[in-house]
Scaffold this motif. Structure first.
Motif, PDB file in Angstrom:
ATOM      1  N   TRP A  26      64.382  39.385  36.722  1.00 53.43           N
ATOM      2  CA  TRP A  26      63.005  39.535  36.270  1.00 53.43           C
ATOM      3  C   TRP A  26      62.622  38.480  35.235  1.00 53.43           C
ATOM      4  CZ3 TRP A  26      60.925  40.731  31.411  1.00 53.43           C
ATOM      5  CH2 TRP A  26      59.549  40.991  31.414  1.00 53.43           C
ATOM      6  N   HIS A  27      61.474  37.859  35.453  1.00 51.93           N
ATOM      7  CA  HIS A  27      60.869  36.890  34.544  1.00 51.93           C
ATOM      8  C   HIS A  27      61.878  35.825  34.114  1.00 51.93           C
ATOM      9  CE1 HIS A  27      57.675  35.449  31.918  1.00 51.93           C
ATOM     10  NE2 HIS A  27      56.886  36.358  32.469  1.00 51.93           N
ATOM     11  N   ASN A  28      62.429  35.174  35.132  1.00 49.16           N
ATOM     12  CA  ASN A  28      63.373  34.077  34.902  1.00 49.16           C
ATOM     13  C   ASN A  28      64.575  34.522  34.072  1.00 49.16           C
ATOM     14  OD1 ASN A  28      64.141  31.423  35.414  1.00 49.16           O
ATOM     15  ND2 ASN A  28      63.247  30.637  33.512  1.00 49.16           N
ATOM     16  N   ARG A  29      65.084  35.721  34.419  1.00 49.18           N
ATOM     17  CA  ARG A  29      66.252  36.310  33.758  1.00 49.18           C
ATOM     18  C   ARG A  29      66.039  36.426  32.232  1.00 49.18           C
ATOM     19  NH1 ARG A  29      71.761  34.055  36.278  1.00 49.18           N
ATOM     20  NH2 ARG A  29      70.981  31.989  35.748  1.00 49.18           N
ATOM     21  N   ARG A  30      64.878  36.912  31.891  1.00 57.08           N
ATOM     22  CA  ARG A  30      64.485  37.041  30.489  1.00 57.08           C
ATOM     23  C   ARG A  30      65.476  37.893  29.689  1.00 57.08           C
ATOM     24  NH1 ARG A  30      62.450  35.549  25.660  1.00 57.08           N
ATOM     25  NH2 ARG A  30      61.248  37.193  24.624  1.00 57.08           N
ATOM     26  N   VAL A  31      66.038  38.921  30.302  1.00 52.98           N
ATOM     27  CA  VAL A  31      66.911  39.830  29.562  1.00 52.98           C
ATOM     28  C   VAL A  31      68.121  39.105  28.971  1.00 52.98           C
ATOM     29  CG1 VAL A  31      68.342  40.547  31.535  1.00 52.98           C
ATOM     30  CG2 VAL A  31      67.971  42.135  29.629  1.00 52.98           C
ATOM     31  N   LEU A  32      68.544  38.013  29.587  1.00 51.87           N
ATOM     32  CA  LEU A  32      69.714  37.294  29.083  1.00 51.87           C
ATOM     33  C   LEU A  32      69.420  36.564  27.780  1.00 51.87           C
ATOM     34  CD1 LEU A  32      71.278  35.889  32.371  1.00 51.87           C
ATOM     35  CD2 LEU A  32      71.654  38.085  31.214  1.00 51.87           C
ATOM     36  N   THR A  42      60.652  46.913  31.073  1.00 56.00           N
ATOM     37  CA  THR A  42      60.856  45.464  31.029  1.00 56.00           C
ATOM     38  C   THR A  42      60.859  44.953  29.592  1.00 56.00           C
ATOM     39  OG1 THR A  42      58.471  45.187  31.432  1.00 56.00           O
ATOM     40  CG2 THR A  42      59.944  44.994  33.322  1.00 56.00           C
ATOM     41  N   PRO A  43      61.758  44.000  29.275  1.00 54.50           N
ATOM     42  CA  PRO A  43      61.900  43.482  27.910  1.00 54.50           C
ATOM     43  C   PRO A  43      60.658  42.754  27.431  1.00 54.50           C
ATOM     44  CG  PRO A  43      63.816  42.933  29.263  1.00 54.50           C
ATOM     45  CD  PRO A  43      62.772  43.452  30.197  1.00 54.50           C
ATOM     46  N   PRO A  44      60.548  42.562  26.113  1.00 55.04           N
ATOM     47  CA  PRO A  44      59.420  41.791  25.575  1.00 55.04           C
ATOM     48  C   PRO A  44      59.325  40.418  26.215  1.00 55.04           C
ATOM     49  CG  PRO A  44      60.609  42.882  23.803  1.00 55.04           C
ATOM     50  CD  PRO A  44      61.425  43.080  25.048  1.00 55.04           C
ATOM     51  N   LEU A  45      58.107  40.015  26.487  1.00 53.81           N
ATOM     52  CA  LEU A  45      57.874  38.736  27.145  1.00 53.81           C
ATOM     53  C   LEU A  45      57.948  37.573  26.161  1.00 53.81           C
ATOM     54  CD1 LEU A  45      54.909  40.044  29.243  1.00 53.81           C
ATOM     55  CD2 LEU A  45      56.942  39.021  30.260  1.00 53.81           C
ATOM     56  N   PRO A  46      58.236  36.368  26.653  1.00 50.77           N
ATOM     57  CA  PRO A  46      58.217  35.195  25.769  1.00 50.77           C
ATOM     58  C   PRO A  46      56.790  34.855  25.364  1.00 50.77           C
ATOM     59  CG  PRO A  46      58.560  34.529  28.040  1.00 50.77           C
ATOM     60  CD  PRO A  46      58.617  36.023  28.045  1.00 50.77           C
ATOM     61  N   GLU A  47      56.658  34.011  24.347  1.00 54.65           N
ATOM     62  CA  GLU A  47      55.332  33.644  23.861  1.00 54.65           C
ATOM     63  C   GLU A  47      54.501  32.927  24.910  1.00 54.65           C
ATOM     64  OE1 GLU A  47      55.759  31.387  20.313  1.00 54.65           O
ATOM     65  OE2 GLU A  47      56.629  33.037  19.143  1.00 54.65           O
ATOM     66  N   THR A  48      55.168  32.321  25.883  1.00 51.19           N
ATOM     67  CA  THR A  48      54.447  31.559  26.909  1.00 51.19           C
ATOM     68  C   THR A  48      53.907  32.438  28.036  1.00 51.19           C
ATOM     69  OG1 THR A  48      56.571  31.176  28.025  1.00 51.19           O
ATOM     70  CG2 THR A  48      55.799  29.479  26.477  1.00 51.19           C
ATOM     71  N   ALA A  49      54.154  33.741  27.983  1.00 55.81           N
ATOM     72  CA  ALA A  49      53.712  34.634  29.059  1.00 55.81           C
ATOM     73  C   ALA A  49      52.189  34.697  29.110  1.00 55.81           C
ATOM     74  CB  ALA A  49      54.281  36.030  28.850  1.00 55.81           C
ATOM     75  N   THR A  50      51.679  34.900  30.305  1.00 54.05           N
ATOM     76  CA  THR A  50      50.231  34.987  30.490  1.00 54.05           C
ATOM     77  C   THR A  50      49.718  36.363  30.058  1.00 54.05           C
ATOM     78  OG1 THR A  50      50.408  35.851  32.757  1.00 54.05           O
ATOM     79  CG2 THR A  50      50.447  33.439  32.470  1.00 54.05           C
TER      80      THR A  50
END
Length: 285
Positions: free
Chosen positions: A181-187, A102-110
């Motif tokens: 995954w994760h609100n289409r984070r990969v895009l 899974t790609p790196p998460l955004p700063e707002t991730a828990t």
């Protein structure tokens, strides 16, 4: 020898070898299975990397052995198959693959999400700096002919790798990528251009039009697909067995969907329902 006195032991795949690598980049161990099919070409073996290798390696090896000699042209299609899995005896290690693919998460991730997901960069470093040298030390490999196969989360990693390091794999075979995954984070990592010689094949099941997506703590259906810019087109093949891979030749604002997408008629997935919980990785990962 009678059935009462027969001695049973673990079966082995012909031509296959394996080793375990402990990665300094991820801190995790990997079961690496390899099979060199055919004699090495002058430029070295083309390499097919298979994610979730414990699940897919036996079938891939069998197909490669069957396709080694083209019955029409009598040409030989030698290759090196590399299976990347985990040494825990399971077909899929859901915990480790969720971290690796899974790609790196955004700063707002828990913090809870960070403990479970988002280490694709570390896994990519393992591929580049630990696995690749290990393979090159044992086999003659063609560094210009590298391919990746991934399914679901594995295909999600394939997209992330394609977007962020498109020269890593010249050929990308991605089945049912978990774009949701994760609100289409990969895009968020979608590039403005891809190398002209990058080949991408994305295949999805007929009933994968929607998938759960997290939004404000709830799960709601969203398209499980990649955006198609107005100046590109995505072709759909109705044949589920042998869709023709194509080379993605991006225009000014390209997308991986410039490659062909095959709709697999034989697959009958149930439409996703709206859920108020995190999806089970066995269902959606």
């Amino acid at each position: 020898m009678t059935s009462r006195t027969a001695h049973w032991q673990a079966a082995r795949l012909l031509q296959a070898e394996e080793t375990h690598i402990r990665s300094k980049h991820t801190g995790r161990s990997y079961r690496i299975q390899t099979a060199a099919v055919g004699d090495p070409p002058p430029q070295g073996y083309p390499v097919l990397h298979i994610l979730d290798g414990d699940a897919f390696f036996p079938a891939a090896l069998s197909m490669a052995q069957s396709l080694l000699i083209n019955p029409m042209t009598r040409s030989r299609a030698a290759c090196l198959i590399v299976s990347i899995g985990y040494p825990n005896g399971e077909v899929r290690d859901l915990t480790q693959r969720a971290l690796d693919y899974t790609p790196p998460l955004p700063e707002t991730a828990t913090e809870a999400d960070r403990r479970q997901y988002g280490q694709a960069d570390r896994f990519a470093a393992f591929l580049d700096h630990e696995l690749a040298p290990t393979l090159a030390a044992k086999y003659p490999v063609n560094l210009k002919e590298q391919a990746l196969f991934g399914h679901s989360f594995g295909a999600l990693f394939g997209l992330y790798s394609l977007f962020t390091a498109p020269d890593r794999f010249k050929h990308n075979l991605l089945a049912s990528p978990s774009v949701w995954w994760h609100n289409r984070r990969v895009l968020d990592f979608l590039p403005s251009a891809l190398p002209a010689d990058t080949a991408v094949r994305i295949s999805v099941g007929e009933h994968e039009a929607t998938a759960p997506n997290k939004s404000a703590g709830k799960w709601s259906p969203k398209p499980n697909c990649l955006p198609v810019p107005s100046n590109t087109s995505a072709q759909t093949h109705n044949s589920p067995s042998t869709p023709t891979p194509t080379t993605a030749t991006p225009p000014s604002t390209p997308s991986p969907t410039t490659s062909n997408t095959s709709a697999k008629r034989g697959r009958r997935n149930k439409p996703a329902e709206t859920k108020s919980r995190m999806p089970n990785k066995q269902e959606y990962g």
